[in-house]
Write a protein that holds these residues in place. Sequence first.
Motif, mmCIF file in Angstrom:
data_model
loop_
_atom_site.group_PDB
_atom_site.id
_atom_site.type_symbol
_atom_site.label_atom_id
_atom_site.label_comp_id
_atom_site.label_asym_id
_atom_site.label_seq_id
_atom_site.Cartn_x
_atom_site.Cartn_y
_atom_site.Cartn_z
ATOM 1 N N PRO A 155 0.804 -1.236 0.000
ATOM 2 C CA PRO A 155 0.000 0.000 0.000
ATOM 3 C C PRO A 155 0.835 1.283 0.000
ATOM 4 N N ASP A 156 2.025 1.263 0.613
ATOM 5 C CA ASP A 156 2.858 2.462 0.615
ATOM 6 C C ASP A 156 3.760 2.551 -0.616
ATOM 7 N N GLY A 157 3.693 1.543 -1.494
ATOM 8 C CA GLY A 157 4.450 1.567 -2.732
ATOM 9 C C GLY A 157 5.933 1.274 -2.590
ATOM 10 N N LYS A 158 6.378 0.861 -1.418
ATOM 11 C CA LYS A 158 7.808 0.660 -1.195
ATOM 12 C C LYS A 158 8.263 -0.773 -1.462
ATOM 13 N N LYS A 159 7.350 -1.718 -1.430
ATOM 14 C CA LYS A 159 7.707 -3.118 -1.609
ATOM 15 C C LYS A 159 6.873 -3.746 -2.723
ATOM 16 N N LEU A 160 7.437 -4.786 -3.325
ATOM 17 C CA LEU A 160 6.768 -5.525 -4.393
ATOM 18 C C LEU A 160 6.781 -7.003 -4.050
ATOM 19 N N ALA A 161 5.594 -7.608 -3.972
ATOM 20 C CA ALA A 161 5.486 -9.044 -3.736
ATOM 21 C C ALA A 161 5.304 -9.762 -5.064
ATOM 22 N N CYS A 162 6.019 -10.878 -5.229
ATOM 23 C CA CYS A 162 5.956 -11.663 -6.459
ATOM 24 C C CYS A 162 5.621 -13.110 -6.125
ATOM 25 N N GLY A 163 4.566 -13.629 -6.728
ATOM 26 C CA GLY A 163 4.241 -15.037 -6.609
ATOM 27 C C GLY A 163 4.863 -15.798 -7.764
ATOM 28 N N THR A 164 5.515 -16.928 -7.464
ATOM 29 C CA THR A 164 6.231 -17.691 -8.488
ATOM 30 C C THR A 164 5.659 -19.115 -8.561
ATOM 31 N N TRP A 165 6.492 -20.037 -9.050
ATOM 32 C CA TRP A 165 5.999 -21.400 -9.245
ATOM 33 C C TRP A 165 5.490 -22.018 -7.953
ATOM 34 N N VAL A 170 9.639 -10.892 -1.814
ATOM 35 C CA VAL A 170 9.301 -9.481 -1.635
ATOM 36 C C VAL A 170 10.564 -8.651 -1.864
ATOM 37 N N TYR A 171 10.441 -7.626 -2.727
ATOM 38 C CA TYR A 171 11.582 -6.812 -3.131
ATOM 39 C C TYR A 171 11.366 -5.347 -2.773
ATOM 40 N N ASP A 172 12.469 -4.639 -2.575
ATOM 41 C CA ASP A 172 12.446 -3.195 -2.412
ATOM 42 C C ASP A 172 12.253 -2.573 -3.794
ATOM 43 N N VAL A 173 11.257 -1.713 -3.948
ATOM 44 C CA VAL A 173 10.932 -1.158 -5.258
ATOM 45 C C VAL A 173 12.053 -0.279 -5.781
ATOM 46 N N ASP A 174 12.675 0.517 -4.924
ATOM 47 C CA ASP A 174 13.709 1.451 -5.363
ATOM 48 C C ASP A 174 15.008 0.757 -5.751
ATOM 49 N N THR A 175 15.425 -0.192 -4.938
ATOM 50 C CA THR A 175 16.738 -0.812 -5.156
ATOM 51 C C THR A 175 16.673 -2.154 -5.869
ATOM 52 N N GLY A 176 15.513 -2.804 -5.824
ATOM 53 C CA GLY A 176 15.392 -4.142 -6.395
ATOM 54 C C GLY A 176 15.936 -5.231 -5.494
ATOM 55 N N ALA A 177 16.362 -4.876 -4.284
ATOM 56 C CA ALA A 177 16.933 -5.854 -3.357
ATOM 57 C C ALA A 177 15.842 -6.753 -2.777
ATOM 58 N N LEU A 178 16.189 -8.008 -2.583
ATOM 59 C CA LEU A 178 15.274 -8.939 -1.927
ATOM 60 C C LEU A 178 15.223 -8.601 -0.443
ATOM 61 N N VAL A 179 14.033 -8.321 0.076
ATOM 62 C CA VAL A 179 13.897 -7.966 1.483
ATOM 63 C C VAL A 179 13.198 -9.051 2.290
ATOM 64 N N LEU A 180 12.560 -9.999 1.605
ATOM 65 C CA LEU A 180 11.857 -11.069 2.313
ATOM 66 C C LEU A 180 11.656 -12.237 1.360
ATOM 67 N N GLY A 181 11.951 -13.430 1.863
ATOM 68 C CA GLY A 181 11.680 -14.606 1.065
ATOM 69 C C GLY A 181 12.928 -15.441 0.799
ATOM 70 N N PRO A 182 12.698 -16.619 0.253
ATOM 71 C CA PRO A 182 11.384 -17.058 -0.219
ATOM 72 C C PRO A 182 10.443 -17.438 0.922
#
Length: 316
Positions: A155-165, A170-182
Motif C-alpha cells: 500500500p505504501d508503494g515501497k515493496k513488491l510481492a511476487c508469486g512464483t511457481w 518481496v523486493y524493495d521497489v527502489d533498489t530491487g533488493a530482496l527484502v523477504l523470502g522465499p
Amino acid sequence: MSSTIPQQSDNDGPRPHLVISGHDDQILALTYLPDGQWVVTGSFDGTVKVWNVGNGEQEGTSMEHEDEVQSLVVTRDGTKIISSDTGGRIKVWDVESHELLREWTRKRGSSTIAVLPDDQLIVVGSGDVGIYTMKGKLVNDIEVNEGVLSVSFSPDGKKLACGTWDDIYVYDVDTGALVLGPLEGHEDWVNSVLWSRDGSRLFSGSGDNTIHCWNSDTGEQIGQPWTGHTHWIRSLSLSPDGSILASASWDKTVRFWDATSGHPIRQHLQHDKGVLEVCFSPSGESVASTEVGGNIYLWRVPLLDSVESRAMPLSR
C-alpha cells in the motif's frame, strides 16, 4: 450482448444479477473502474473491453492487441487502462476515448502487471520483473529465480510481492533488493498475491487449492492454510474495507473469507465452469467474475450466513 439469469435454475444459492457475453475466448483479466459503473475485461481474443454494469452493454470501441491479453490494471485516478499480452506488449489506453497513448514490448514477455499506488510506475512480471515509468522507460530490472505469475505493490508503494511457481518473494521497489523470502509453504503455483490494506499481511492463492496468510515483516505464515476449495485457485480480491477476501477457483466457485481470521463466510457463488477471475466493486457491495468460456458475471455480495459461520474454526 447481456442477459439476466432465468428464474428456473439448478443452483439454489445466490445467482448473478447480470451475465455479459461479448468476448470470443477466455477472460483472464478483470477490474472495475473507480466509479464502480464499469468493468474492464481483457481476453485471449486479443481485446480489452469496457462494460456498463447496469445494462451489460459495451462502452465505446474495443482496444486491440496483437496477441492474447493476460493482464490489465486501471490507474487509481481512473484515467488510464494498462494491458499486457502474451507477446510481451504493454499498452496504455485513455479510459474515455479508448485511444492508445503509448506502447512498448518487454522481450522477456509479460504475464502479469500492477501499478504503483501513486500511478507513477508499472511492474511487469514474467520470467523476471521489470519496473517501468508510465511512459515505458525501464527504471529497474529484478532477477527472480523462478517464473513470476503474480505481482502486487504494498500500500505504501515501497515493496513488491511476487508469486512464483511455488514461493513468494518481496523486493524493495527502489533498489530491487530482496527484502523477504522465499516464503515457502505452497506446493504449487502462486497464481495470486495481495497485500492487506494496512500492509501488515500478505495473502496468496495457489494451485494447491489453498490460501495462505503471511506476516509481511517476518515472512512467517499466520495460522493454518485456508482450505475449502477443491481445485486450484486462480484469483484473489480484497474488499475495499479490507475485511473480506474473495477467491476464484477452477472448482467452479467464488468463496468468501474473513480476512483476519481466515474463517469461510457467506454463501459461495456457484458457476457452471471453472472460475478464472474475481474482483470486488469499489463499493464492496458487488463482485464481478469470469469463467471458462468468456462470460462475465455480476453478483451482489451475499448477506452474512448465520452467526455460526463466523465461529467456524480454521481448517487444519
